[in-house]
Scaffold this active site. Structure first.
Site, mmCIF file in Angstrom:
data_model
loop_
_atom_site.group_PDB
_atom_site.id
_atom_site.type_symbol
_atom_site.label_atom_id
_atom_site.label_comp_id
_atom_site.label_asym_id
_atom_site.label_seq_id
_atom_site.Cartn_x
_atom_site.Cartn_y
_atom_site.Cartn_z
ATOM 1 N N ASP A 167 0.908 -1.253 -0.302
ATOM 2 C CA ASP A 167 0.188 -0.121 0.135
ATOM 3 C C ASP A 167 0.704 1.410 0.062
ATOM 4 O OD1 ASP A 167 -2.017 1.811 0.183
ATOM 5 O OD2 ASP A 167 -2.392 0.961 2.762
ATOM 6 N N GLU A 276 -3.071 -0.818 -8.334
ATOM 7 C CA GLU A 276 -4.001 0.834 -8.137
ATOM 8 C C GLU A 276 -2.540 1.993 -7.970
ATOM 9 O OE1 GLU A 276 -6.837 1.034 -4.822
ATOM 10 O OE2 GLU A 276 -5.896 2.310 -4.266
#
Ligand code: ZN
Length: 496
Positions: A167, A276
């Site tokens: 992340d 992403e």
């Protein structure tokens, strides 16, 4: 006789072992594989794999020989063995076919509750998800969080697949490391490349700077965007001199970086990766035409993404509900969702914990083409369990968190009104869990997790950490139930 004798005997007979007063068996984990029978157990607050029989799996596991069986600690090496023999314990990519939910587990003990929660909903879990910031604050590594997720999946016998998100990664060395470890999801944080100074410039300054770009670059942008309008599922997006110059200045370098990362790491990977793009950690709200510009450039350059996180209007502060104009949010979210649908990727919502007032809106417009990230809210549920079962520990943590709150403000943007927190000395033990229903005390704990879990006394011993984990692992079912309730409420309001 060994405490594990009953477990070993059952395994040798090829039957699922039962819990005893000394050893708790996670029955859902029982597996039989090519002659090896294996199960996860807990003795005290420590978990092990116990394996018996014969075959390659038994040979591959590292552990203490116990007659013809092995009692194996939950090490990184043993996690790799599980991955090899049981596909479902390795993270996988989900593409855009199904809604996904990021369930970052700061403690390494929340995933069983998360798994139980998602089973009842139309969503796949991204069980490992931790930014470098969170890892640093907790002295954990990417390896640790992947190990914890894989063992939880095995413990629960969860075979429907899960993901692991590296992340908010900014550095190429971290990308390479994460992919090598087996992460299935990469969130590229482009905040170092997004220019925050452009917002404060005037039109003339921006156009002057844009005029200095190389001719071929200007051609690339002008031909496609200048004085053009695009129909995005009924939403009109257009660019004139001023807005094009601004978009190129703010996002140009970031888009180059996205393209570079995609072509170097994602496209060349031998397994599918959910890629992403995060443009949310910037100072300016992402307008729909900015979102479209980034997405359209990625498309033109052959970069495929599975999700993109814009920065929405209003505030998505940690651990509490949405702050801002809900009507404005609804209008902009609808436009962002249409843009995401137009490009066939998921709209990604970061800091999505506890945003109960806007979940129905998010559910309504994204039609399931959604990735929503939650993180620290499961830590708050853990604190709630501590308040319920170990009030004395809760009180000490509360005092320490108040004393050290200021130190966290360099990592987190939160604005709790700490004066509104009820005084600890006026609060009965029975009322301690209510602190986790109060915004300011939620935020107080939300941001002090790193400080609390790494706090030491003068002799260098952990102040809270050991007792915290002991308490939680002794009360696993209470923690599981509280996650099922709390995360379940997120999913219900999202309509999933
Ligand atoms: Zn973010």
């Amino acid at each position: 006789m060994s405490k594990f004798q009953n477990v070993v005997e059952a395994l040798q007979q090829g039957t699922a072992p039962q819990s005893t007063s000394e050893v708790q068996v996670y029955e859902a984990s029982f597996e039989q594989k090519d002659g090896t029978n294996i199960v996860m157990v807990k003795e005290g607050t420590v978990k092990y794999l116990v394996a018996a029989g014969n075959g390659a799996l038994l040979g591959a596991l590292q552990g203490e020989q116990n007659g013809e069986a092995k009692v194996c600690p939950l090490t990184h090496e043993n996690r790799l063995v599980l991955n090899e023999y049981f596909d479902y314990t390795a993270p996988k990519a989900f593409g855009t076919e199904i809604t996904t939910m990021g369930l970052g587990d700061r403690l390494g003990v929340a995933s069983p509750g998360h798994i139980e929660t998602v089973k009842k909903h139309r969503v796949k879990p991204i069980l490992a998800q931790q930014s470098i910031r969170e890892l640093t604050l907790l002295n954990r590594t990417m390896k640790d969080i992947l190990d914890a997720a894989a063992f939880a999946v095995f413990q629960e016998g969860y075979k429907d697949g899960y993901g692991a998100d590296a992340d908010h990664i900014k550095l190429e060395e971290d990308i390479a490391h994460a992919l090598k470890l087996g992460f299935s999801f990469l969130t590229l944080d482009c905040s170092e490349q997004i220019r925050n100074d452009v917002e404060g410039m005037d039109d003339d300054q921006r156009q002057k700077e844009y005029a200095d770009f190389p001719v071929d670059q200007k051609e690339h942008y002008n031909q496609h965007y200048l004085n053009k309008t695009f129909d995005v599922n009924g939403i009109e997006v257009g660019y004139d001199d001023a807005s094009l110059a601004k978009n190129v200045l703010v996002y140009g370098e970031a888009i180059d970086f996205m393209e570079h990362v995609f072509k170097t790491y994602i496209e060349t990977s031998d397994k599918a990766i959910d890629f992403e793009i995060s443009i949310d950690e910037t100072e300016t709200i992402t307008k729909p035409e900015e979102h479209f510009f980034v997405a359209e450039e990625l498309r033109r350059r052959g970069v495929t993404v599975q999700s993109l996180a814009p920065r929405f209007c209003g505030e998505f502060q940690k651990g509490i509900d949405y702050i801002g104009d809900i009507n404005q949010f609804e209008k902009e979210l609808k436009e962002h969702a249409e843009i995401a649908k137009y490009f066939s990727y998921k709209l990604s919502i970061h800091s999505g914990s506890d945003k109960f007032s806007v979940f129905p809106i998010i559910g309504k417009y994204t039609d399931g083409l959604l990735h929503i990230k939650t993180a620290g809210t499961n830590w708050l549920e853990a604190v709630r369990v501590i308040a319920q079962v170990n009030p004395e520990l809760y009180r000490r943590m509360h005092v320490y968190a108040e004393d050290h709150f200021e130190e966290t403000l360099k990592y987190y943007h939160v604005t709790p009104d700490l004066d509104s927190v009820a005084k600890l000395e006026d609060t009965s033990d029975a009322d301690l869990p209510k602190y986790m229903d109060h915004d300011a005390s939620r935020q107080l704990f939300h941001v002090t997790y790193g400080i609390l879990l790494t706090a030491k006394d003068e002799a260098g011993a952990d102040l809270f950490r050991n007792e915290f984990f002991e308490t939680l692992l002794t009360n696993e079912d209470a923690y599981r139930q509280s996650l099922v309730k709390h995360i379940g409420r997120h999913l219900e309001l999202l309509g999933l």
